[in-house]
Write a protein that holds these residues in place. Sequence first.
Motif, PDB file in Angstrom:
ATOM      1  N   PRO A  35       0.757  -1.092  -0.039  1.00  0.00           N
ATOM      2  CA  PRO A  35      -0.052  -0.115  -0.143  1.00  0.00           C
ATOM      3  C   PRO A  35       0.827   1.212  -0.089  1.00  0.00           C
ATOM      4  CG  PRO A  35       0.101  -0.912   2.195  1.00  0.00           C
ATOM      5  CD  PRO A  35       0.887  -1.755   1.488  1.00  0.00           C
ATOM      6  N   MET A  36       0.472   2.171  -0.496  1.00  0.00           N
ATOM      7  CA  MET A  36       0.883   3.694  -0.342  1.00  0.00           C
ATOM      8  C   MET A  36       0.922   4.275   1.029  1.00  0.00           C
ATOM      9  SD  MET A  36       2.509   3.831  -3.001  1.00  0.00           S
ATOM     10  CE  MET A  36       2.335   2.098  -3.074  1.00  0.00           C
ATOM     11  N   PHE A  37       1.921   4.457   1.719  1.00  0.00           N
ATOM     12  CA  PHE A  37       1.927   4.999   2.892  1.00  0.00           C
ATOM     13  C   PHE A  37       2.811   6.372   2.826  1.00  0.00           C
ATOM     14  CE2 PHE A  37       1.454   1.617   6.508  1.00  0.00           C
ATOM     15  CZ  PHE A  37       0.165   1.173   5.901  1.00  0.00           C
ATOM     16  N   PHE A  38       2.154   7.636   2.743  1.00  0.00           N
ATOM     17  CA  PHE A  38       2.857   8.896   2.442  1.00  0.00           C
ATOM     18  C   PHE A  38       3.566   8.715   1.153  1.00  0.00           C
ATOM     19  CE2 PHE A  38       1.667   9.350   6.756  1.00  0.00           C
ATOM     20  CZ  PHE A  38       1.124  10.690   6.994  1.00  0.00           C
ATOM     21  N   TYR A  39       2.849   8.220   0.037  1.00  0.00           N
ATOM     22  CA  TYR A  39       3.531   8.360  -1.032  1.00  0.00           C
ATOM     23  C   TYR A  39       4.612   7.355  -1.250  1.00  0.00           C
ATOM     24  CZ  TYR A  39       0.143  11.678  -2.780  1.00  0.00           C
ATOM     25  OH  TYR A  39      -1.107  12.157  -3.113  1.00  0.00           O
TER      26      TYR A  39
ATOM     27  N   ALA B 175       6.930   1.067   5.823  1.00  0.00           N
ATOM     28  CA  ALA B 175       8.497   1.088   6.276  1.00  0.00           C
ATOM     29  C   ALA B 175       8.820  -0.278   6.467  1.00  0.00           C
ATOM     30  CB  ALA B 175       8.211   1.746   7.883  1.00  0.00           C
ATOM     31  N   GLN B 176       7.802  -1.341   6.845  1.00  0.00           N
ATOM     32  CA  GLN B 176       8.265  -2.732   6.976  1.00  0.00           C
ATOM     33  C   GLN B 176       9.129  -3.190   5.602  1.00  0.00           C
ATOM     34  OE1 GLN B 176       5.490  -1.323   7.602  1.00  0.00           O
ATOM     35  NE2 GLN B 176       4.218  -2.331   9.325  1.00  0.00           N
TER      36      GLN B 176
ATOM     37  N   ILE C 219       2.741  -4.323  -7.291  1.00  0.00           N
ATOM     38  CA  ILE C 219       1.699  -4.042  -7.128  1.00  0.00           C
ATOM     39  C   ILE C 219       1.559  -3.122  -6.206  1.00  0.00           C
ATOM     40  CG2 ILE C 219      -0.570  -5.044  -6.225  1.00  0.00           C
ATOM     41  CD1 ILE C 219       0.069  -7.417  -7.054  1.00  0.00           C
ATOM     42  N   GLY C 220       0.939  -1.631  -6.376  1.00  0.00           N
ATOM     43  CA  GLY C 220       0.562  -0.716  -5.664  1.00  0.00           C
ATOM     44  C   GLY C 220      -0.583  -0.342  -5.437  1.00  0.00           C
ATOM     45  N   VAL C 221      -1.109  -0.073  -4.053  1.00  0.00           N
ATOM     46  CA  VAL C 221      -2.503   0.148  -3.618  1.00  0.00           C
ATOM     47  C   VAL C 221      -2.620   1.434  -2.874  1.00  0.00           C
ATOM     48  CG1 VAL C 221      -4.534  -0.604  -2.665  1.00  0.00           C
ATOM     49  CG2 VAL C 221      -2.863  -2.233  -3.292  1.00  0.00           C
ATOM     50  N   GLY C 222      -3.411   2.239  -3.411  1.00  0.00           N
ATOM     51  CA  GLY C 222      -3.563   3.785  -2.665  1.00  0.00           C
ATOM     52  C   GLY C 222      -5.078   4.274  -2.700  1.00  0.00           C
ATOM     53  N   ALA C 223      -5.334   4.922  -1.396  1.00  0.00           N
ATOM     54  CA  ALA C 223      -6.616   5.305  -1.211  1.00  0.00           C
ATOM     55  C   ALA C 223      -6.935   6.659  -2.054  1.00  0.00           C
ATOM     56  CB  ALA C 223      -6.624   5.926   0.150  1.00  0.00           C
ATOM     57  N   THR C 224      -5.995   7.510  -2.496  1.00  0.00           N
ATOM     58  CA  THR C 224      -6.499   8.676  -3.384  1.00  0.00           C
ATOM     59  C   THR C 224      -6.282   8.214  -4.848  1.00  0.00           C
ATOM     60  OG1 THR C 224      -4.134   9.232  -3.120  1.00  0.00           O
ATOM     61  CG2 THR C 224      -5.589  10.020  -1.404  1.00  0.00           C
ATOM     62  N   LYS C 225      -6.325   9.373  -5.478  1.00  0.00           N
ATOM     63  CA  LYS C 225      -6.315   9.272  -7.302  1.00  0.00           C
ATOM     64  C   LYS C 225      -5.226   9.839  -7.760  1.00  0.00           C
ATOM     65  CE  LYS C 225     -10.866   7.076  -7.405  1.00  0.00           C
ATOM     66  NZ  LYS C 225     -12.279   7.175  -7.643  1.00  0.00           N
ATOM     67  N   GLY C 226      -4.418  10.642  -7.136  1.00  0.00           N
ATOM     68  CA  GLY C 226      -3.485  11.356  -7.749  1.00  0.00           C
ATOM     69  C   GLY C 226      -2.640  10.586  -8.882  1.00  0.00           C
TER      70      GLY C 226
ATOM     71  N   GLN D 258       0.463  11.375  -9.642  1.00  0.00           N
ATOM     72  CA  GLN D 258       1.894  10.771  -9.145  1.00  0.00           C
ATOM     73  C   GLN D 258       2.060   9.945  -7.886  1.00  0.00           C
ATOM     74  OE1 GLN D 258       3.096  14.995  -8.863  1.00  0.00           O
ATOM     75  NE2 GLN D 258       4.813  14.345  -9.976  1.00  0.00           N
ATOM     76  N   LEU D 259       0.832   9.409  -7.490  1.00  0.00           N
ATOM     77  CA  LEU D 259       0.706   8.574  -6.451  1.00  0.00           C
ATOM     78  C   LEU D 259       1.834   7.381  -6.129  1.00  0.00           C
ATOM     79  CD1 LEU D 259      -0.939   7.679  -3.805  1.00  0.00           C
ATOM     80  CD2 LEU D 259      -2.555   6.437  -5.187  1.00  0.00           C
ATOM     81  N   PHE D 260       2.020   6.795  -7.262  1.00  0.00           N
ATOM     82  CA  PHE D 260       2.961   5.646  -7.104  1.00  0.00           C
ATOM     83  C   PHE D 260       4.500   5.825  -7.748  1.00  0.00           C
ATOM     84  CE2 PHE D 260      -1.368   4.060  -7.971  1.00  0.00           C
ATOM     85  CZ  PHE D 260      -1.362   3.286  -6.813  1.00  0.00           C
ATOM     86  N   ASP D 261       4.737   7.353  -8.003  1.00  0.00           N
ATOM     87  CA  ASP D 261       5.833   7.796  -8.792  1.00  0.00           C
ATOM     88  C   ASP D 261       7.022   7.388  -7.655  1.00  0.00           C
ATOM     89  OD1 ASP D 261       4.477   8.500 -10.814  1.00  0.00           O
ATOM     90  OD2 ASP D 261       5.181  10.891 -10.523  1.00  0.00           O
ATOM     91  N   GLY D 262       7.027   7.603  -6.652  1.00  0.00           N
ATOM     92  CA  GLY D 262       8.271   7.484  -5.434  1.00  0.00           C
ATOM     93  C   GLY D 262       8.410   5.988  -5.514  1.00  0.00           C
ATOM     94  N   SER D 263       7.400   5.201  -5.342  1.00  0.00           N
ATOM     95  CA  SER D 263       7.242   3.824  -4.924  1.00  0.00           C
ATOM     96  C   SER D 263       8.002   3.009  -6.024  1.00  0.00           C
ATOM     97  CB  SER D 263       5.939   3.066  -4.590  1.00  0.00           C
ATOM     98  OG  SER D 263       5.597   3.974  -3.366  1.00  0.00           O
ATOM     99  N   ILE D 264       7.602   3.496  -7.325  1.00  0.00           N
ATOM    100  CA  ILE D 264       8.003   2.847  -8.691  1.00  0.00           C
ATOM    101  C   ILE D 264       9.784   2.844  -8.591  1.00  0.00           C
ATOM    102  CG2 ILE D 264       8.151   3.022 -11.081  1.00  0.00           C
ATOM    103  CD1 ILE D 264       5.045   3.435 -10.928  1.00  0.00           C
ATOM    104  N   LEU D 265       9.985   4.222  -8.307  1.00  0.00           N
ATOM    105  CA  LEU D 265      11.381   4.280  -8.549  1.00  0.00           C
ATOM    106  C   LEU D 265      12.268   3.491  -7.467  1.00  0.00           C
ATOM    107  CD1 LEU D 265      12.138   8.224  -8.730  1.00  0.00           C
ATOM    108  CD2 LEU D 265      12.773   6.318 -10.346  1.00  0.00           C
ATOM    109  N   THR D 266      11.611   3.315  -6.007  1.00  0.00           N
ATOM    110  CA  THR D 266      12.136   2.589  -5.080  1.00  0.00           C
ATOM    111  C   THR D 266      12.295   1.095  -5.632  1.00  0.00           C
ATOM    112  OG1 THR D 266      11.508   4.072  -3.322  1.00  0.00           O
ATOM    113  CG2 THR D 266      12.152   1.670  -2.597  1.00  0.00           C
ATOM    114  N   ILE D 267      11.161   0.363  -5.838  1.00  0.00           N
ATOM    115  CA  ILE D 267      11.138  -1.023  -6.453  1.00  0.00           C
ATOM    116  C   ILE D 267      11.974  -1.183  -7.656  1.00  0.00           C
ATOM    117  CG2 ILE D 267       9.568  -2.748  -7.270  1.00  0.00           C
ATOM    118  CD1 ILE D 267       9.240  -1.722  -4.287  1.00  0.00           C
ATOM    119  N   LYS D 268      11.985  -0.046  -8.488  1.00  0.00           N
ATOM    120  CA  LYS D 268      13.034  -0.523  -9.613  1.00  0.00           C
ATOM    121  C   LYS D 268      14.467  -0.549  -9.051  1.00  0.00           C
ATOM    122  CE  LYS D 268      10.475   1.418 -13.598  1.00  0.00           C
ATOM    123  NZ  LYS D 268      10.188   2.436 -14.669  1.00  0.00           N
ATOM    124  N   TYR D 269      14.865   0.461  -8.089  1.00  0.00           N
ATOM    125  CA  TYR D 269      16.188   0.327  -7.756  1.00  0.00           C
ATOM    126  C   TYR D 269      16.603  -0.965  -6.925  1.00  0.00           C
ATOM    127  CZ  TYR D 269      20.813   2.039  -6.479  1.00  0.00           C
ATOM    128  OH  TYR D 269      21.949   1.997  -6.118  1.00  0.00           O
TER     129      TYR D 269
END
Length: 189
Positions: free
Chosen positions: A83-87, A91-92, A123-130, A132-143
């Motif tokens: 899930p997205m936690f603060f974009y 932490a886990q 697989i990313g999940v978030g409550a909002t619809k923005g 850029q919602l997944f942009d940060g996480s995608i970079l993290t997962i790619k790296y």
Amino acid sequence: MKVLGIMGSPRVKGNTDLLLDEALRGAKSRQAEVEKLVVDKMKITPCREYYGCLRDGNCVIRDDMDIIYPQLVEADGIIVASPMFFYGVTAQLKALIDRCQALWARKYVLKTLPDSKKKGVFIGVGATKGKQLFDGSILTIKYFFQAFGVEYSDELLVRGVDKRGEIKEHPDMLAEAFELGERLAQYIG
Ligand SMILES: Cc1cc2nc3c(=O)[nH]c(=O)nc-3n(C[C@H](O)[C@H](O)[C@H](O)COP(=O)(O)O)c2cc1C
């Protein structure tokens, strides 16, 4: 053909968990051997920058990462779900990712990690619809994937789900998760 699912949400039977289960079912339907890791149930100390890994590729911290490193190295396909936690990812999950500096050291410093054809999906999940919602996480997962030679191959990004299990009201998304798992099994097959 081994597929490892990494469940990043603390909420068991929540949206991420249900989507990941569908993806793993999809992979299994295409003859993959599947395993699921629930990060919240494991003891994963955050990276302390001791840098023992630069010497021999092994982290000096003894915890459940001892079990997880071989699972990551042996998997042909990896599904990371969070899930997205603060974009960002939870932490886990981030603790697990940061501890993979040890795999990065094996691959890029010590060059002891052989080249692989591993594929990874997110697989990313978030409550909002923005947008850029997944942009940060995608970079993290790619790296994260790049650290141990996994090609970022596909993704399922689900916006607008919040309550526990709300994803069940979106059978189309659960079907997409199943198909993502099937595709992953095809990429590595
Ligand atoms: C600490 C925390 C931070 C969150 N931050 C975001 C956020 O930045 N953007 C968003 O769209 N949703 C955010 N959410 C909502 C979750 O992503 C959403 O409820 C998701 O469906 C939870 O998935 P799960 O059931 O798999 O845990 C946050 C939830 C929590 C508890």
